[in-house]
Design an enzyme around this catalytic site. Structure first.
Site, mmCIF file in Angstrom:
data_model
loop_
_atom_site.group_PDB
_atom_site.id
_atom_site.type_symbol
_atom_site.label_atom_id
_atom_site.label_comp_id
_atom_site.label_asym_id
_atom_site.label_seq_id
_atom_site.Cartn_x
_atom_site.Cartn_y
_atom_site.Cartn_z
ATOM 1 N N GLU A 287 0.835 -1.207 0.000
ATOM 2 C CA GLU A 287 0.000 0.000 0.000
ATOM 3 C C GLU A 287 0.869 1.257 0.000
ATOM 4 O OE1 GLU A 287 -1.888 -0.589 3.721
ATOM 5 O OE2 GLU A 287 -2.869 -2.424 3.100
ATOM 6 N N GLY A 289 2.036 4.971 -0.727
ATOM 7 C CA GLY A 289 1.441 6.249 -1.099
ATOM 8 C C GLY A 289 2.555 7.197 -1.501
ATOM 9 N N ARG A 290 3.284 7.658 -0.488
ATOM 10 C CA ARG A 290 4.328 8.669 -0.682
ATOM 11 C C ARG A 290 5.348 8.278 -1.738
ATOM 12 N NH1 ARG A 290 5.868 11.872 3.798
ATOM 13 N NH2 ARG A 290 5.025 10.208 5.080
ATOM 14 N N CYS A 356 -2.082 33.965 9.462
ATOM 15 C CA CYS A 356 -1.777 34.679 10.718
ATOM 16 C C CYS A 356 -1.391 33.717 11.840
ATOM 17 C CB CYS A 356 -2.978 35.520 11.099
ATOM 18 S SG CYS A 356 -3.393 36.641 9.770
HETATM 19 N N1 LLP Z 1 -1.338 1.921 4.538
HETATM 20 C C1 LLP Z 1 -1.829 2.413 5.700
HETATM 21 C C2 LLP Z 1 -2.654 1.549 6.531
HETATM 22 C C3 LLP Z 1 -1.529 3.731 6.101
HETATM 23 O O1 LLP Z 1 -1.989 4.189 7.257
HETATM 24 C C4 LLP Z 1 -0.720 4.550 5.261
HETATM 25 C C5 LLP Z 1 -0.405 5.934 5.629
HETATM 26 C C6 LLP Z 1 -0.254 3.994 4.053
HETATM 27 C C7 LLP Z 1 -0.587 2.686 3.733
HETATM 28 C C8 LLP Z 1 0.587 4.780 3.095
HETATM 29 O O2 LLP Z 1 1.786 5.156 3.670
HETATM 30 P P1 LLP Z 1 2.961 5.777 2.779
HETATM 31 O O3 LLP Z 1 3.386 4.726 1.777
HETATM 32 O O4 LLP Z 1 2.442 6.977 2.106
HETATM 33 O O5 LLP Z 1 4.003 6.084 3.767
HETATM 34 N N2 LLP Z 1 0.509 12.889 6.442
HETATM 35 C C9 LLP Z 1 1.743 12.234 6.791
HETATM 36 C C10 LLP Z 1 1.744 10.768 6.429
HETATM 37 C C11 LLP Z 1 0.576 10.004 7.028
HETATM 38 C C12 LLP Z 1 0.563 8.551 6.634
HETATM 39 C C13 LLP Z 1 -0.700 7.887 7.046
HETATM 40 N N3 LLP Z 1 -0.841 6.510 6.670
HETATM 41 C C14 LLP Z 1 2.904 13.000 6.141
HETATM 42 O O6 LLP Z 1 2.674 14.022 5.508
HETATM 43 O O7 LLP Z 1 4.066 12.627 6.300
#
Ligand code: LLP
Length: 432
Positions: A287, A289-290, A356
């Site tokens: 999964e 994302g980033r 602000c």
């Molecule tokens: N799977 C689950 C169950 C998750 O909770 C998350 C991210 C992902 C996959 C994807 O994670 P990634 O591959 O993107 O690391 N807003 C924060 C990051 C929050 C991540 C939340 N969960 C930031 O800007 O660093």
């Protein structure tokens, strides 16, 4: 690799000058490179080729319809965490049957919607949630595919706000309890135990925590798979990216950190985990994302004012924490570069927005080219957790977003009209 680089002193996204895009679409502006996200997807996909796998893009990182469409066309599945995210995937042409539905607070209405749409699996975070899914499924007379999210109690060594796999976090079911939970779930008639899932945190820059978590959970997955007939093991997301300077030398060095640190590449990730995963004979879900979108996007902003106080130089820009909250919220580092390269020395600057709050900053005491009013800056690595975490704070509209492919650019999200900010609001009847 990413596709933002200087050509003849001007920053480009693929074949287009960022300056031209800013002129055409205005600022603040998110610019995404389709080639970069495709390339990241394909690199990860290729690294995992030795096992049967599915990349389920975690759409929370960037849920732009255009980006979802790109991943759907690449054959990705999706990780969604709300009914709204599932609707988005469907609106973008993705298949519900390739979606996993995660999150600790699924409502009965969301469960019903997801069941009717035919999601591949619910990743379940608690026993009460299992019971609720069973009840909704019974009412609809549809069997619900579920996987339990295991909390392996492994420290991911990342920012506290994005660590998820220790017992101090609200996520998943404690490792020691998981077997019993599956045994009880197996007695719930309307559930189909389809797999097992874990996720330990985000922005992990070394492979060790992944290895530890997989070493812990894989034997459990094997045992439970034999007992309950699972199809898959999801190892979650969390692959980190390089946020530190990469463009400084004029070349993109995304795969190597400037300090020469070994970073987490898809190959390293796969080479470390595959031996464990292969033996299981299960389909492996990821999964990310980033990793897929983070370096595929920048936020372009224009300098409104340069303000020199007794002690500091403030570069005040037209983007703010409502567009990109990561520096304010996590003290996150985003590289900031001038869109038109400037000769001469750099000067320590704070790059701040117009909201602000003192927390509304993008960089503090950062050596920055001597930009002036009207110059453009680009905040790099803004493709993940950028626009999705945007807000209308201070009644500032959401930024416009552009997708670039080669020499083509498409506006994939129009700048929000100001009156849309209060759409749905009204005064009370007694206010006349
Ligand atoms: N799977 C689950 C169950 C998750 O909770 C998350 C991210 C992902 C996959 C994807 O994670 P990634 O591959 O993107 O690391 N807003 C924060 C990051 C929050 C991540 C939340 N969960 C930031 O800007 O660093």
């Amino acid at each position: 690799m990413h596709d933002f680089r200087y050509v003849q002193g001007g920053l480009r996204c693929e074949g287009l000058a960022v300056e031209t895009l800013a002129r055409r679409f205005g600022t603040p502006l998110f610019v995404y490179s389709q080639h970069t996200l495709t390339d990241h997807f394909q690199k990860l996909d290729a690294a995992l080729a030795p096992v049967d796998h599915w990349i389920c893009y975690a759409i929370k990182a960037n849920s732009s319809l255009a980006i979802l469409r790109s991943f759907a066309q690449l054959g990705a599945g999706f990780d969604v965490v709300s009914g709204g995210e599932l609707q988005r995937v469907i609106a973008a042409g993705g298949e519900p049957g390739r979606c996993v539905f995660a999150g600790v607070a699924k409502t009965a209405a969301e469960i019903e919607y997801a069941l009717r749409q035919g999601v591949y699996c619910f990743n379940v975070e608690s026993e009460p949630e299992l019971a609720r899914i069973d009840r909704v499924a019974a009412r609809l007379k549809m069997r619900a595919p579920v996987a339990v999210r295991v909390n392996p109690n492994v420290d991911a060594h990342t920012h506290a706000k994005i660590t998820t796999g220790t017992y101090a976090n609200k996520f998943g079911i404690a490792f020691e309890e998981v077997e019993d939970v599956y045994a009880r779930a197996a007695r719930l008639k309307w559930l189909h135990l389809r797999g097992i899932q874990m996720h330990i945190g985000s922005q992990l820059t070394t492979v060790a925590p992944f290895r530890q978590a997989v070493e812990r959970v894989a034997p459990l997955a094997e045992k439970l798979a034999a007992r309950h007939g699972f199809e898959f093991f999801s190892i979650g997301g969390g692959i980190g990216i390089v946020y530190e300077p990469a463009l400084a030398s004029g070349e993109a060095r995304w795969w190597r950190s400037p300090a020469g640190k070994k970073i987490l590449t898809p190959d390293r990730y796969a080479a470390t985990l595959l031996p464990q995963l292969r033996r299981l004979g299960l389909k492996i879900l990821l999964e990310p994302g980033r990793f897929l979108v983070g370096n595929a996007g920048i936020l372009v902003t224009r300098v409104e004012y340069v303000k020199q106080t007794g002690r500091k130089r403030f570069v005040i820009v037209d983007a703010a924490m409502n567009d990109l909250v990561r520096p304010a919220f996590y003290d996150a580092y985003h590289e900031i570069v001038p869109v038109r390269r400037l000769a001469g020395t750099t000067v320590e600057s704070d790059v701040v927005g117009g909201i602000c709050e003192s927390g509304d900053y993008f960089a503090k005491d950062r050596p920055l080219a001597k930009v002036g009013e009207g110059d453009l800056l680009a905040l790099l690595s803004a493709g993940a957790y950028g626009s999705v975490m945007g807000s209308n704070y201070n009644s500032r509209p959401f930024a416009a977003e552009v997708l670039v492919r080669g020499r083509q650019a498409a506006l994939v999200r129009e700048r929000q009209p100001v009156a849309d900010i209060w759409r749905g609001e009204r005064v009370a009847p007694w206010q006349g």
